[in-house]
Every structure is written in C-alpha cells, then in structure tokens.
Design a protein around this motif. Structure first.
Motif, PDB file in Angstrom:
ATOM      1  N   ARG A 160      -4.317  -9.644  -0.564  1.00 46.79           N
ATOM      2  CA  ARG A 160      -3.511  -8.990   0.468  1.00 46.79           C
ATOM      3  C   ARG A 160      -4.228  -7.792   1.069  1.00 46.79           C
ATOM      4  O   ARG A 160      -3.789  -7.232   2.060  1.00 46.79           O
ATOM      5  N   SER A 161      -5.308  -7.366   0.433  1.00 46.71           N
ATOM      6  CA  SER A 161      -5.999  -6.129   0.815  1.00 46.71           C
ATOM      7  C   SER A 161      -7.238  -6.438   1.638  1.00 46.71           C
ATOM      8  O   SER A 161      -8.129  -7.169   1.200  1.00 46.71           O
ATOM      9  N   THR A 162      -7.316  -5.861   2.825  1.00 43.04           N
ATOM     10  CA  THR A 162      -8.465  -6.082   3.703  1.00 43.04           C
ATOM     11  C   THR A 162      -9.742  -5.521   3.093  1.00 43.04           C
ATOM     12  O   THR A 162     -10.792  -6.175   3.092  1.00 43.04           O
ATOM     13  N   SER A 163      -9.670  -4.298   2.564  1.00 39.09           N
ATOM     14  CA  SER A 163     -10.866  -3.675   1.988  1.00 39.09           C
ATOM     15  C   SER A 163     -11.359  -4.455   0.771  1.00 39.09           C
ATOM     16  O   SER A 163     -12.570  -4.580   0.546  1.00 39.09           O
ATOM     17  N   THR A 164     -10.421  -5.001  -0.018  1.00 36.07           N
ATOM     18  CA  THR A 164     -10.820  -5.804  -1.173  1.00 36.07           C
ATOM     19  C   THR A 164     -11.544  -7.069  -0.727  1.00 36.07           C
ATOM     20  O   THR A 164     -12.546  -7.476  -1.325  1.00 36.07           O
ATOM     21  N   LYS A 174      -5.110  -3.780  19.984  1.00 35.43           N
ATOM     22  CA  LYS A 174      -6.085  -4.846  19.845  1.00 35.43           C
ATOM     23  C   LYS A 174      -6.223  -5.234  18.380  1.00 35.43           C
ATOM     24  O   LYS A 174      -5.822  -4.518  17.481  1.00 35.43           O
ATOM     25  N   HIS A 175      -6.835  -6.385  18.159  1.00 37.15           N
ATOM     26  CA  HIS A 175      -7.065  -6.854  16.791  1.00 37.15           C
ATOM     27  C   HIS A 175      -7.897  -5.847  16.020  1.00 37.15           C
ATOM     28  O   HIS A 175      -8.932  -5.391  16.507  1.00 37.15           O
ATOM     29  N   LYS A 176      -7.438  -5.472  14.839  1.00 35.58           N
ATOM     30  CA  LYS A 176      -8.135  -4.520  13.977  1.00 35.58           C
ATOM     31  C   LYS A 176      -8.357  -3.175  14.681  1.00 35.58           C
ATOM     32  O   LYS A 176      -9.401  -2.559  14.553  1.00 35.58           O
ATOM     33  N   GLN A 177      -7.360  -2.746  15.447  1.00 42.04           N
ATOM     34  CA  GLN A 177      -7.492  -1.476  16.147  1.00 42.04           C
ATOM     35  C   GLN A 177      -7.631  -0.338  15.160  1.00 42.04           C
ATOM     36  O   GLN A 177      -7.000  -0.318  14.117  1.00 42.04           O
ATOM     37  N   ASP A 178      -8.472   0.624  15.510  1.00 39.04           N
ATOM     38  CA  ASP A 178      -8.694   1.772  14.658  1.00 39.04           C
ATOM     39  C   ASP A 178      -7.399   2.558  14.520  1.00 39.04           C
ATOM     40  O   ASP A 178      -6.662   2.758  15.488  1.00 39.04           O
ATOM     41  N   GLU A 179      -7.117   3.039  13.309  1.00 38.42           N
ATOM     42  CA  GLU A 179      -5.883   3.794  13.072  1.00 38.42           C
ATOM     43  C   GLU A 179      -5.833   5.074  13.890  1.00 38.42           C
ATOM     44  O   GLU A 179      -4.771   5.615  14.173  1.00 38.42           O
ATOM     45  N   ALA A 180      -7.003   5.601  14.269  1.00 39.15           N
ATOM     46  CA  ALA A 180      -7.046   6.853  15.012  1.00 39.15           C
ATOM     47  C   ALA A 180      -6.549   6.674  16.443  1.00 39.15           C
ATOM     48  O   ALA A 180      -6.177   7.638  17.099  1.00 39.15           O
ATOM     49  N   GLU A 181      -6.560   5.435  16.949  1.00 34.99           N
ATOM     50  CA  GLU A 181      -6.102   5.194  18.301  1.00 34.99           C
ATOM     51  C   GLU A 181      -4.587   5.389  18.381  1.00 34.99           C
ATOM     52  O   GLU A 181      -3.863   5.225  17.413  1.00 34.99           O
ATOM     53  N   ALA A 182      -4.132   5.760  19.593  1.00 34.18           N
ATOM     54  CA  ALA A 182      -2.708   5.972  19.806  1.00 34.18           C
ATOM     55  C   ALA A 182      -1.996   4.629  19.777  1.00 34.18           C
ATOM     56  O   ALA A 182      -2.134   3.820  20.692  1.00 34.18           O
ATOM     57  N   CYS A 183      -1.261   4.349  18.737  1.00 36.14           N
ATOM     58  CA  CYS A 183      -0.520   3.095  18.639  1.00 36.14           C
ATOM     59  C   CYS A 183       0.662   3.315  17.719  1.00 36.14           C
ATOM     60  O   CYS A 183       0.800   4.359  17.091  1.00 36.14           O
ATOM     61  N   GLN A 184       1.527   2.316  17.669  1.00 38.97           N
ATOM     62  CA  GLN A 184       2.722   2.401  16.846  1.00 38.97           C
ATOM     63  C   GLN A 184       2.655   1.362  15.740  1.00 38.97           C
ATOM     64  O   GLN A 184       1.976   0.346  15.853  1.00 38.97           O
ATOM     65  N   ALA A 232      -3.226  12.267   2.732  1.00 39.92           N
ATOM     66  CA  ALA A 232      -2.132  11.519   3.345  1.00 39.92           C
ATOM     67  C   ALA A 232      -2.663  10.377   4.206  1.00 39.92           C
ATOM     68  O   ALA A 232      -2.123   9.265   4.184  1.00 39.92           O
ATOM     69  N   GLU A 233      -3.718  10.629   4.959  1.00 41.13           N
ATOM     70  CA  GLU A 233      -4.305   9.585   5.805  1.00 41.13           C
ATOM     71  C   GLU A 233      -4.904   8.462   4.953  1.00 41.13           C
ATOM     72  O   GLU A 233      -4.827   7.284   5.327  1.00 41.13           O
ATOM     73  N   ARG A 234      -5.481   8.825   3.819  1.00 40.21           N
ATOM     74  CA  ARG A 234      -6.054   7.809   2.933  1.00 40.21           C
ATOM     75  C   ARG A 234      -4.967   6.870   2.402  1.00 40.21           C
ATOM     76  O   ARG A 234      -5.132   5.642   2.373  1.00 40.21           O
ATOM     77  N   LEU A 235      -3.830   7.452   2.006  1.00 42.29           N
ATOM     78  CA  LEU A 235      -2.741   6.636   1.483  1.00 42.29           C
ATOM     79  C   LEU A 235      -2.117   5.776   2.582  1.00 42.29           C
ATOM     80  O   LEU A 235      -1.733   4.628   2.345  1.00 42.29           O
ATOM     81  N   PHE A 236      -2.028   6.321   3.784  1.00 39.60           N
ATOM     82  CA  PHE A 236      -1.536   5.520   4.907  1.00 39.60           C
ATOM     83  C   PHE A 236      -2.461   4.329   5.143  1.00 39.60           C
ATOM     84  O   PHE A 236      -2.000   3.200   5.356  1.00 39.60           O
ATOM     85  N   SER A 237      -3.761   4.576   5.079  1.00 42.83           N
ATOM     86  CA  SER A 237      -4.734   3.498   5.276  1.00 42.83           C
ATOM     87  C   SER A 237      -4.588   2.423   4.210  1.00 42.83           C
ATOM     88  O   SER A 237      -4.765   1.232   4.489  1.00 42.83           O
ATOM     89  N   GLU A 238      -4.258   2.827   2.982  1.00 44.56           N
ATOM     90  CA  GLU A 238      -4.064   1.838   1.915  1.00 44.56           C
ATOM     91  C   GLU A 238      -2.852   0.957   2.195  1.00 44.56           C
ATOM     92  O   GLU A 238      -2.863  -0.240   1.893  1.00 44.56           O
ATOM     93  N   LEU A 239      -1.790   1.550   2.761  1.00 44.36           N
ATOM     94  CA  LEU A 239      -0.611   0.758   3.106  1.00 44.36           C
ATOM     95  C   LEU A 239      -0.930  -0.219   4.237  1.00 44.36           C
ATOM     96  O   LEU A 239      -0.464  -1.362   4.241  1.00 44.36           O
ATOM     97  N   VAL A 240      -1.736   0.235   5.202  1.00 40.97           N
ATOM     98  CA  VAL A 240      -2.171  -0.664   6.278  1.00 40.97           C
ATOM     99  C   VAL A 240      -3.076  -1.747   5.720  1.00 40.97           C
ATOM    100  O   VAL A 240      -2.961  -2.929   6.050  1.00 40.97           O
ATOM    101  N   ASP A 241      -3.980  -1.339   4.841  1.00 40.14           N
ATOM    102  CA  ASP A 241      -4.953  -2.256   4.248  1.00 40.14           C
ATOM    103  C   ASP A 241      -4.264  -3.358   3.446  1.00 40.14           C
ATOM    104  O   ASP A 241      -4.727  -4.496   3.377  1.00 40.14           O
ATOM    105  N   SER A 242      -3.129  -3.032   2.849  1.00 40.84           N
ATOM    106  CA  SER A 242      -2.402  -4.013   2.038  1.00 40.84           C
ATOM    107  C   SER A 242      -1.452  -4.866   2.874  1.00 40.84           C
ATOM    108  O   SER A 242      -0.695  -5.667   2.334  1.00 40.84           O
ATOM    109  N   ASN A 243      -1.470  -4.664   4.206  1.00 45.07           N
ATOM    110  CA  ASN A 243      -0.719  -5.507   5.141  1.00 45.07           C
ATOM    111  C   ASN A 243       0.795  -5.342   5.048  1.00 45.07           C
ATOM    112  O   ASN A 243       1.537  -6.256   5.421  1.00 45.07           O
ATOM    113  N   VAL A 244       1.285  -4.202   4.560  1.00 43.22           N
ATOM    114  CA  VAL A 244       2.731  -3.974   4.581  1.00 43.22           C
ATOM    115  C   VAL A 244       3.127  -3.170   5.814  1.00 43.22           C
ATOM    116  O   VAL A 244       4.284  -3.190   6.223  1.00 43.22           O
ATOM    117  N   ILE A 245       2.176  -2.460   6.408  1.00 44.57           N
ATOM    118  CA  ILE A 245       2.386  -1.768   7.672  1.00 44.57           C
ATOM    119  C   ILE A 245       1.493  -2.441   8.699  1.00 44.57           C
ATOM    120  O   ILE A 245       0.291  -2.616   8.455  1.00 44.57           O
TER     121      ILE A 245
END
Length: 795
Positions: A271-275, A470-480, A449-462
């Motif tokens: 489930r983890s992208t980084s893994t 766009k596909h695999k958009q950077d988290e730093a970009e303005a998005c929801q 806090a940003e690291r933990l947010f990235s882990e939630l995104v990485d695990s595909n729950v957010i």
C-alpha cells in the motif's frame, strides 16, 4: 500536586516583571515546572484538576512582560499534556486490536470469489514483464503493485499466478517457472521469521519438515534465508510476497532470493509508494512499479451487478437502479467497497420477493445505511489497514480526519496548522514546558508534521482530488486532499469508540451513554466526555443534547453547514475552534467566544462565513496562535489583534481589508505566516517581522523600490509570492532591488512572481548562482518572458 500549583500561583502574584529576567528565577522555573508536568502526567486527571489549572492561570492575566507570558504559556501547557492523546493515559486506546491484525478467512474467501472485472489489461501488461526476452533479460527482476486497501492488488497477483500456471501446463516457454510461490506477510514483531518459514515450506517441504523436526537446529532468519537460497540456486522461480508494509522487511528477506541468471521474477504488493520504490531499487533491470487504478464507471457497475445478482449480465429491478449511481459514487471504483455495498443490494432484492415497501421508506433506509454503516467485509479490511500503521502518531492523525464532514476537501497546510495548534507534537521526543515553548515555532515541528502527512499520502489513505491535480503531483503544489467515504465512516466509528472524536452521527451514541460517565479499559479509566466534537448536520435534538453534557472538557469543536443553537460559551476549555463554513455564525457569536475567556484557545477559524467584524475583546484569547478570517466580510482588523503575542499564523485572504495597520510590527517576535490578497496594502513596518517565514501575496506595483529592498531584511523567509508589473521590469532601480533582496533570502524555498503580460524577466539571469538561495525548491514566474531559465534556478 495541588500544593505545588498553589505555591507557584502565589509566588507569581508577588513577583514583578523584572524578576522573570533574573537567571536564578529562570533556573528555578526550568526545574520546577517540568517536574510538575511529570507529576500531572502520573495522576488520574479529574475535572477538579482542570479547575485548579484555570484558577492558577487567572492571576497571569495582569502582567504584560514577554518573559511573564513565556511562563504563562508554560503553565498552560500542563493542560495540553494532561489531555494529550499519546500520553500514557490514552496510549492504550491506539494500540492495534489483537483480533483485527490478520486478514480473516472471510476476506480471503471473498477475494477468491471476486469477479474478474477490469483486470485483464493490467494482467497482460505485467505478464509481459515476467517473460524473458532472451539472454539479455535473464537477471532477477523485482516488480511491485501498489494501491490502497481493497483496490484489488492481491486479486491481480493471484490472477497472474493462475495464468502463469496455465502457460506452464501448456508448455509456456518464456513463462515457464520451475518454482511458483505465494506468501502473505503476517502481522506482528516476528512477521519476517514466519514469512520465510512459509516460503521455505513451499520451496522445499522436506527442508522445512527436517528443520522443524530437528530441535537442535536454530530457526533463525540467517538459517531460513540460507536454506531458501540454496533451494532456489539452480531454479527459475516466481515468488509473490503479498502486502509488505515497510521497506525494512524487504531488506531483511531479500538475501533469500539469489540472482542466478535464470530469468526469475519477484512480485510484491504494497500500500506504500515509498516501500514499492525501495523494494524495486535493487532490481537489476531497472525500476518496475505498477500503480493500481480504480475501476472505470462501466467496470464498477458490472462488478456491482455481478456481485448483487450473480452474473455480470444480470439486471437489477428498476426501483433498485435508483440506488446504483449513489453506491458507485461513494465507492469511487474500489472493488472491496463495491462488493460490500453489493451485499446490501442483494439483501434488498431478496426482501422485495416477499414484501412490497414504500419507495420513500426504501430511500430513507438506503440513506441511513450509506451514512451510518460500513459493510462488514469492508470494516474488517479497514481495521487491518488501520492497525498496520507503524506507530501511534500515524493512527492518531488518521483518526483526527473524522473531524471533517464526508466529502470535505482540505489543504495540506491548514491541516498541519491544526495538528500543531492541537498540541499533537508535544511528546514527539521533546520535553514539556519551557523546552516546548522554545521549539514551538521552530522549523523542526513543521517538518515533522509534513513528514507524517507524507506518510499518510504514501500509504494511499489520503488522495489528491483537486481538479487540476496531475498524476503524482508534488505535495508542495496548491491542491486539495480527501479521504474515501468508507475510510471516513470507519474512522468516525473508531474515534467514537475511543472517545477521541464524536461527529454528528456518533454524538447520539454518547448521549445514550451519558449516564455512565466512565468505562473501564484494562487498568485505565477512559472518560466518556466529548473531548472533540464535529457538528456539520442540523439536528433538532442538538441543543437539548448539549445542555445535558459536560462540555467543560471539550478541547476541539468544529461546526459547519446549517447547524444552529450551539452554546459556544459552554466550551470554556477549547484548544481549537473551527467554524469554517458555518452559515449561522454571527458577529455576536464571536463576541461571546471572546468574552468566555477561552484561555487555552490556540486555533480560531471563521473562514468562509458571513462574519463582518472581529470584536475588540479578541485580546482575551491570550495565547491564540492561529487566526483564520479568510473569505469573510471583514473590512478591518481591530488593533487588539496585534496584542496577541503568541499569534504565529494570520490568514486574511479573500477579505475586504485594504490596509494593514503599522501596529502589525507588534507581532515581530512571533508572526511566522502572513497570507493576504494582493488588494491588501502591507505597511513598510512589515520589514520588522523578522520571524516571518511565509508572505503571500504582496502587490509590489504600489510600492517604491525602497520597500522591495527593505523586504530583504526578512532573512527567515521561506515562501514568498509577489506581483510584478511591466513598468517595474523596465525600471533599473526595481530590478536591482529585487536582485538585492533575493541575495538576502538565504532560507528561501519557494519564490512566485506573478508578472504583468509581456514582462521581460531576463534581468534575473544576472544573479550569480553562489549568491542565490541555496535551499530554493520552487521558482515560478507567471506570464513573464525568459529566453532561458536563470542558471541559479536550475538544480
């Protein structure tokens, strides 16, 4: 403990502001208050302790010294520590349940019976990866399938294995594997040992039997991987490892699989992208990752009908077709969720054979089912996914998402600010009290806090849901971002079970158990008071329900939509008050909030409401850290706002404020984030905000070049957005002023310049790379002209 608090309060009442700058006093406070915090943590907290803390803090309001407020914050932190969700008092509630740690037999059976809809194309694609293309393609290759829980990773892996077996039986040549193994990663501390034992039993049953029958033989990881490696040494093998969570697990077992140049293949699901990328990093022929996609609308409907009726070509009754669109919308193309809802449709179909039901009643029952129930099959899978998170903090932050209404789209930064102001990072490796104050505004906490947010995104729950995402958009970009409907339902149920968050739906459960104020949890006693409330649907029973509850211990309150008659003055111990989108919020309600003297309040948002005025009494919110008045009717800020000496984040976007007063320099010691619209004029005194890290968006067209040069004094700036006119791009003074300031922004990570049409920005290329911000990650210029990208902006 009560005596010590009383002594501290009495001493502080008699000390003058000068005493707080004294080294001896600081040393005493530094030793006493953290020690007192430890004492508080060790106690079983009851409402009288909170009353005592409030009483002790009342005397603090008489002083204005910054050092004095430094101490006030420290004592108030005792309250945060008492109620911290990861403190010893609550930690046991976040631990995984022993009966939910493994995939159940029902899940395995359902997965095996899953109709193969929308799976043929990815199966053919991955089969092409498995086939060797001659002598140049005989190295060991590691392939990964990634995706959220329930999307069909395991189903695809099983189908691939079956197809390989069919090819093998018919003399498949390129697809001929001498050894075909599939193993699922168990859960628990010894999961890797059990995993390799399972693999060994499939690779060589005699070796596994001999090992288990020999008591003198150590069953260590080294012995097991050596035996597997020896068995696979001369074979072309295919191994599926299902549901790896952490890359460290792969690092421990990968030595069992030799690269014997026979064209062997390993398939990993996770489930983890980084893994996934970490597992494929050692693949000898490059990186191979397949990301599972949700089913198309057509395939989703076929799967729903197949499971509900028993045939892909089946048909639902006309009256049940009305529900299909709503079911498919909520399931978002996730097969597991579609199957769970199909079970409900199947039950309805059977009931209709025996009785007729009023159509309005049927719609009502369907709405209740969708809002309040998670199908059993889905709940088991989500429980397993929740328990798989590696630490308490990730589970805590995930549960916090139940504070949002279903379908709510949130911004990353706003969520992180809530986490910080809630005090979730008090116990992340740091001491309390004075030490916490020292790092509270530091870059370290935001990075965590940003690291933990990235882990939630990485695990595909957010997942990102912005229309322009766009596909695999950077988290730093303005998005929801958003959470799936069924995951949201599960989290709401889980948080209510823990007593962590009660939502509109689960508040009724709390009211029913109001007579029993406490429940036993092992050796701990968990209060059933509503610690966090999220009210976003109107209910005529709310007012009477809230009147009967003890709301003095509620630390977070979120209200939105058309909810009415909320007694805000009863929530005296709030840490966070989020009124975003509350249609019934009035100016008088804000006056009531401020006069209630919510001395613990750190976060206040009236975003996207009809509020037109902030009261002067806002100064009573002594330690307010975040004030969000964006997209309201407010036209000016009362000067009392600039007396809030802990205000670190101020959001004024989308308001009618045309001019910020020069008194803003009163926040020079604390303000880190200032967000305004270009129409709001920023005074020259903004250059005194030396702690400022984010400033957006300033319209430079209305300022002289000297103002732009003065912005260079903001050495801590990390994010800056400005507008730039055609006239300025042709004026030498302006161009030199911008270049001079860029040289001074050593910590700048993001620079956005919104140019007028046709602006030439070639002058930026004259900046030497050695003088440019070394941490710059994002450089964006809109509508400006470049012959080439400035060298200093390149990696």
């Amino acid at each position: 403990m009560e005596t010590e608090l009383s002594i501290i309060a009495a001493l502080l009442t008699t000390l003058s502001p000068q005493h707080f700058d004294d080294a001896e006093t600081k040393k005493w406070l530094g030793e006493t208050v953290p020690h007192l915090a430890d004492r508080v943590l060790g106690e079983v907290v009851d409402p009288s302790r909170h009353t005592l803390l409030r009483r002790a803090s009342q005397c603090f309001h008489r002083r204005k010294s910054f050092s004095y407020w430094y101490l006030i914050f420290t004592v108030l932190m005792l309250y945060y520590i008492i109620e911290h969700p990861c403190s010893p008092r609550y930690r046991h509630l976040l631990l995984p349940s022993s009966d939910l740690g493994l995939i159940t037999p029902q899940l395995a059976e359902a997965d095996a019976l899953l109709p193969l809809v929308g799976i043929d194309r990815p199966a053919k694609k991955i089969l092409g990866w498995f086939a060797h293309q001659g002598k140049m393609d005989m190295n060991l290759r590691v392939l990964c399938i990634i995706g959220p829980v329930g999307i069909g990773k395991t189903t695809l892996a099983v189908e691939l294995r079956n197809r390989l077996r069919e090819h093998h039986e018919t003399g498949g040549g390129r697809y001929n594997f001498q050894c075909n193994v599939m193993a699922q990663v168990p859960r628990g501390t010894d999961r890797n040992i059990r995993l390799v034992q399972d693999i060994l039993s499939q690779v060589s049953e005699p070796a596994a039997t001999a090992l288990s029958s020999d008591p003198s033989q150590a069953k260590t990881m080294e012995v097991l991987v050596r035996l597997i490696s020896e068995c696979l040494r001369d074979k072309r093998y295919f191994v599926i490892i299902d549901d790896i969570w952490e890359a460290s697990d792969w690092e421990e077992i990968k030595v069992a699989f030799p690269n014997n140049n026979h064209g062997s293949r390993i398939l990993i699901t996770t489930r983890s992208t980084s893994t996934a990328w970490a597992c494929c990093s050692d693949s000898y022929d490059g990186l191979d990752v397949h990301e599972m996609k949700p089913l198309s609308e057509m395939d989703s409907e076929r799967l729903l009908i197949a499971k509900a009726v028993g045939s892909v070509d089946g048909c639902l009754p006309n009256n049940m077709k009305l529900h299909c669109d709503e079911v498919l919308r909520r399931c978002e193309g996730i097969p597991l969720f579609i199957i769970g809802m199909a079970d409900w449709l199947k039950d309805q179909r059977l009931q209709q054979l025996h009785q007729r039901e009023d159509e309005d009643e049927e719609h009502q029952r369907f709405a209740i089912y969708c809002k309040e129930r998670v199908p059993r099959l889905t709940e088991q899978a989500l429980s397993s996914a929740f328990n798989d998170f590696p630490n308490d903090y990730l589970r805590l932050l995930l549960i916090y998402m139940s504070m949002f209404p279903y379908g709510y789209k949130f911004e990353k930064d706003r969520l992180i600010w809530k986490w910080i102001d809630e005090g979730f990072f008090i116990l992340t490796g740091y001491n309390y009290g004075l030490y916490y104050f020292d790092i509270y505004f530091s870059h370290v906490i935001k990075l965590e806090a940003e690291r933990l947010f990235s882990e939630l995104v990485d695990s595909n729950v957010i997942t990102c849901v912005a229309s322009n995402c766009k596909h695999k958009q950077d988290e730093a970009e303005a998005c929801q971002w958003q959470i799936n409907h069924f995951m949201h339902q599960f989290l709401a149920s889980k948080s209510a079970e823990m007593g962590f968050v009660f939502t509109t739906t689960t508040l009724n459960l709390l009211a029913e158990s109001a007579a029993a104020t406490t429940t036993e949890c092992g050796n701990q006693t968990s209060s059933r008071m509503p610690r966090r409330l999220a009210l976003y649907h109107p209910d005529p029973l709310f007012p009477s329900m809230l009147e009967t509850m003890d709301l003095s211990q509620t630390r977070s309150l979120s209200v939105s939509g058309t909810v009415c008659r909320i007694p805000l003055n009863k929530f005296v111990n709030l840490v966070l008050l989020d009124l975003e989108g509350w249609e019934n919020l009035k100016d008088e309600d804000l006056v009531q909030v401020c006069r209630s003297k919510m001395i613990f309040l750190r976060y206040l948002s009236v975003r996207n409401t009809r509020v037109s005025k902030l009261p002067h009494e806002i100064k009573e919110l002594r330690i307010l850290g975040t004030l969000d008045v964006s997209y309201t009717q407010i036209t000016e800020l009362p000067l009392e706002v600039f007396e809030l000496i802990f205000l670190w984040h101020l959001d004024l976007r989308g308001t009618r404020i045309s001019q910020l007063p020069k008194q803003i320099k009163g926040l020079r010691h604390v303000l880190r984030y200032l967000l305004v619209e270009t129409a709001a004029r920023v005074p020259n005194d903004v250059r005194h905000l030396y702690k400022l890290e984010t400033l957006a968006t300033v319209d430079l067209t209305e300022y002289p070049a000297s103002f732009l040069r003065a912005l260079g004094d903001l050495h801590n700036l990390e994010v800056l957005a400005v507008t730039w006119s055609f006239h300025q791009s042709t004026d030498r003074d302006y161009c030199e002023a911008l270049l001079s300031s860029i040289k001074n922004w050593e910590n700048l990570e993001s620079l956005t310049i919104h140019c007028g049409l046709g602006c030439s920005m070639e002058f930026l290329g004259s900046l030497e790379k050695s003088r440019a911000p070394r941490w710059l990650k994002k450089f964006k210029v809109t509508a400006g002209r470049f012959a080439s990208v400035p060298p200093w902006a390149l990696p």
